[in-house]
Design a protein around this motif. Sequence first.
Motif, PDB file in Angstrom:
ATOM      1  N   ILE A   8      14.759   6.023 -20.277  1.00  0.00           N
ATOM      2  CA  ILE A   8      13.441   5.547 -19.825  1.00  0.00           C
ATOM      3  C   ILE A   8      13.614   4.468 -18.761  1.00  0.00           C
ATOM      4  N   LEU A   9      14.586   3.579 -18.977  1.00  0.00           N
ATOM      5  CA  LEU A   9      14.855   2.522 -17.991  1.00  0.00           C
ATOM      6  C   LEU A   9      15.331   3.116 -16.671  1.00  0.00           C
ATOM      7  N   LYS A  10      16.216   4.108 -16.740  1.00  0.00           N
ATOM      8  CA  LYS A  10      16.712   4.763 -15.520  1.00  0.00           C
ATOM      9  C   LYS A  10      15.576   5.435 -14.749  1.00  0.00           C
ATOM     10  N   LEU A  11      14.716   6.151 -15.474  1.00  0.00           N
ATOM     11  CA  LEU A  11      13.596   6.832 -14.829  1.00  0.00           C
ATOM     12  C   LEU A  11      12.637   5.829 -14.197  1.00  0.00           C
ATOM     13  N   SER A  12      12.381   4.723 -14.897  1.00  0.00           N
ATOM     14  CA  SER A  12      11.449   3.708 -14.386  1.00  0.00           C
ATOM     15  C   SER A  12      12.009   3.019 -13.143  1.00  0.00           C
ATOM     16  N   VAL A  13      13.292   2.648 -13.210  1.00  0.00           N
ATOM     17  CA  VAL A  13      13.927   1.990 -12.054  1.00  0.00           C
ATOM     18  C   VAL A  13      13.963   2.926 -10.855  1.00  0.00           C
ATOM     19  N   SER A  14      14.276   4.193 -11.101  1.00  0.00           N
ATOM     20  CA  SER A  14      14.297   5.182 -10.013  1.00  0.00           C
ATOM     21  C   SER A  14      12.905   5.377  -9.415  1.00  0.00           C
ATOM     22  N   ALA A  15      11.887   5.412 -10.282  1.00  0.00           N
ATOM     23  CA  ALA A  15      10.511   5.631  -9.821  1.00  0.00           C
ATOM     24  C   ALA A  15      10.036   4.504  -8.905  1.00  0.00           C
ATOM     25  N   TRP A  16      10.553   3.289  -9.130  1.00  0.00           N
ATOM     26  CA  TRP A  16      10.184   2.157  -8.274  1.00  0.00           C
ATOM     27  C   TRP A  16      11.196   1.937  -7.147  1.00  0.00           C
ATOM     28  N   GLY A  17      12.476   2.146  -7.454  1.00  0.00           N
ATOM     29  CA  GLY A  17      13.530   1.803  -6.496  1.00  0.00           C
ATOM     30  C   GLY A  17      13.641   2.744  -5.315  1.00  0.00           C
ATOM     31  N   VAL A  18      13.572   4.052  -5.564  1.00  0.00           N
ATOM     32  CA  VAL A  18      13.708   5.025  -4.472  1.00  0.00           C
ATOM     33  C   VAL A  18      12.585   4.879  -3.438  1.00  0.00           C
ATOM     34  N   PRO A  19      11.305   4.819  -3.863  1.00  0.00           N
ATOM     35  CA  PRO A  19      10.248   4.592  -2.867  1.00  0.00           C
ATOM     36  C   PRO A  19      10.403   3.265  -2.127  1.00  0.00           C
ATOM     37  N   THR A  37       0.828  -1.211   0.000  1.00  0.00           N
ATOM     38  CA  THR A  37       0.000   0.000   0.000  1.00  0.00           C
ATOM     39  C   THR A  37       0.862   1.259   0.000  1.00  0.00           C
ATOM     40  N   GLN A  38       1.869   1.293   0.884  1.00  0.00           N
ATOM     41  CA  GLN A  38       2.741   2.462   0.968  1.00  0.00           C
ATOM     42  C   GLN A  38       3.607   2.606  -0.282  1.00  0.00           C
ATOM     43  N   TRP A  39       4.084   1.493  -0.792  1.00  0.00           N
ATOM     44  CA  TRP A  39       4.923   1.512  -1.994  1.00  0.00           C
ATOM     45  C   TRP A  39       4.117   1.993  -3.188  1.00  0.00           C
ATOM     46  N   PHE A  40       2.884   1.502  -3.301  1.00  0.00           N
ATOM     47  CA  PHE A  40       1.999   1.919  -4.383  1.00  0.00           C
ATOM     48  C   PHE A  40       1.754   3.430  -4.337  1.00  0.00           C
ATOM     49  N   GLY A  41       1.464   3.952  -3.133  1.00  0.00           N
ATOM     50  CA  GLY A  41       1.198   5.380  -2.988  1.00  0.00           C
ATOM     51  C   GLY A  41       2.377   6.240  -3.386  1.00  0.00           C
ATOM     52  N   ALA A  42       3.581   5.839  -2.942  1.00  0.00           N
ATOM     53  CA  ALA A  42       4.778   6.622  -3.253  1.00  0.00           C
ATOM     54  C   ALA A  42       5.148   6.519  -4.733  1.00  0.00           C
ATOM     55  N   THR A  43       5.005   5.329  -5.295  1.00  0.00           N
ATOM     56  CA  THR A  43       5.361   5.120  -6.701  1.00  0.00           C
ATOM     57  C   THR A  43       4.466   5.942  -7.629  1.00  0.00           C
ATOM     58  N   SER A  44       3.205   6.129  -7.234  1.00  0.00           N
ATOM     59  CA  SER A  44       2.303   6.953  -8.042  1.00  0.00           C
ATOM     60  C   SER A  44       2.863   8.361  -8.214  1.00  0.00           C
ATOM     61  N   HIS A  45       3.488   8.891  -7.156  1.00  0.00           N
ATOM     62  CA  HIS A  45       4.079  10.231  -7.217  1.00  0.00           C
ATOM     63  C   HIS A  45       5.357  10.236  -8.052  1.00  0.00           C
ATOM     64  N   THR A  46       6.232   9.268  -7.823  1.00  0.00           N
ATOM     65  CA  THR A  46       7.527   9.275  -8.516  1.00  0.00           C
ATOM     66  C   THR A  46       7.372   9.025 -10.016  1.00  0.00           C
ATOM     67  N   VAL A  47       6.392   8.212 -10.395  1.00  0.00           N
ATOM     68  CA  VAL A  47       6.143   7.987 -11.828  1.00  0.00           C
ATOM     69  C   VAL A  47       5.663   9.274 -12.489  1.00  0.00           C
ATOM     70  N   LEU A  48       4.775  10.010 -11.821  1.00  0.00           N
ATOM     71  CA  LEU A  48       4.305  11.285 -12.372  1.00  0.00           C
ATOM     72  C   LEU A  48       5.438  12.309 -12.455  1.00  0.00           C
ATOM     73  N   MET A  49       6.397  12.231 -11.535  1.00  0.00           N
ATOM     74  CA  MET A  49       7.571  13.100 -11.616  1.00  0.00           C
ATOM     75  C   MET A  49       8.399  12.765 -12.856  1.00  0.00           C
ATOM     76  N   ALA A  50       8.562  11.473 -13.133  1.00  0.00           N
ATOM     77  CA  ALA A  50       9.298  11.049 -14.333  1.00  0.00           C
ATOM     78  C   ALA A  50       8.577  11.498 -15.599  1.00  0.00           C
ATOM     79  N   MET A  51       7.255  11.413 -15.580  1.00  0.00           N
ATOM     80  CA  MET A  51       6.472  11.847 -16.736  1.00  0.00           C
ATOM     81  C   MET A  51       6.543  13.365 -16.913  1.00  0.00           C
ATOM     82  N   ALA A  52       6.623  14.098 -15.808  1.00  0.00           N
ATOM     83  CA  ALA A  52       6.766  15.555 -15.888  1.00  0.00           C
ATOM     84  C   ALA A  52       8.097  15.919 -16.551  1.00  0.00           C
TER      85      ALA A  52
END
Length: 317
Positions: free
Chosen positions: A142-153, A105-120
């Motif tokens: 794209i791979l770096k942004l995706s891994v960061s969006a999941w890995g950092v949270p 639940t917490q990972w999902f919530g944080a990843t939603s934000h980081t993915v939108l940051m990558a898209m921005a």
Amino acid sequence: MENYTFNSLTLQLEGLNFTRDLVYIIFFLVLTFYIFTMTLNLGFLILIVIDKNLHQPMYLLFCNLTVSDIIGGTEIFPRILSDILKPPSERLISYYECVVQAFITQWFGATSHTVLMAMAFDRYVAICNPLRYSAIMTNKMILKLSVSAWGVPFIFVVVLIGLSVRLNRCRTLITNPFCDNASLFKLSCDSVVINNIYGLFYTVLLLVASVGCIVLTYGKIAMVCLTSKNKSLNRKALQTCSTHLVVYLIMSFSGFTGIALHRFPQYSDYRKISILLFFIVPGSLNTIIYGVQSKEIRKFLLNMFKSNKVLPLKNRK
């Protein structure tokens, strides 16, 4: 005097409480939203895979948000649907299952934000530096942004849940429809000062980073649009950025409302509703909003509709 049960491996979920007349109506509504959300998100993923015209950085990054919505919804809704039909005394969950659910639940919530940051960032490069877009937004980027969006949270949430797991438990009631981090450390009678400090740091960091990224990137985009006389560029920027902002505002409002209401037990019913909205509204609207504004997706669906319409006519002949 309150009775305490120390470190019990069986917990009870408070869940959603409705009158008997409303139970089946609410069950049907939640089930409908769940099926609708899963169908849209899975359909979008399949669409991206089969249509080569959609193999673009914006859509590939958006796939991360779609996957996040699928994971979050699949973890939460089947359990909620099951518990709606049970009496409160039978809404039981094991402690370890609760920990896993809280983590996801917490990972999902944080990843939603980081993915939108990558898209921005992707939109910023596309509009502010279009000539170098293909050179910057490579598959490697794209791979770096995706891994960061999941890995950092992931790292932050591991620490967040780890701080809650270390506590001794003296309660067994989860005052929520599902498990999250706040529900976990509320089970403890130990001091939760460290949990509150880290939780506040984590929430503020996520909020500042996401809001800061959105404001910075879209501020730059706005400046480019104001100084540019290219009407086509301005129209495209307005279309894509307004879509992105709508998704971000919906997700942020429902998510942070739920976090804030955890501090006010008297508003527990409102908290439950806001948390459910965080899973229902963005998960179902994200794909619709991006699909409606995407010329490529509209074109693909139109061609598919036409081909399906033509085939029956040929068969008749």
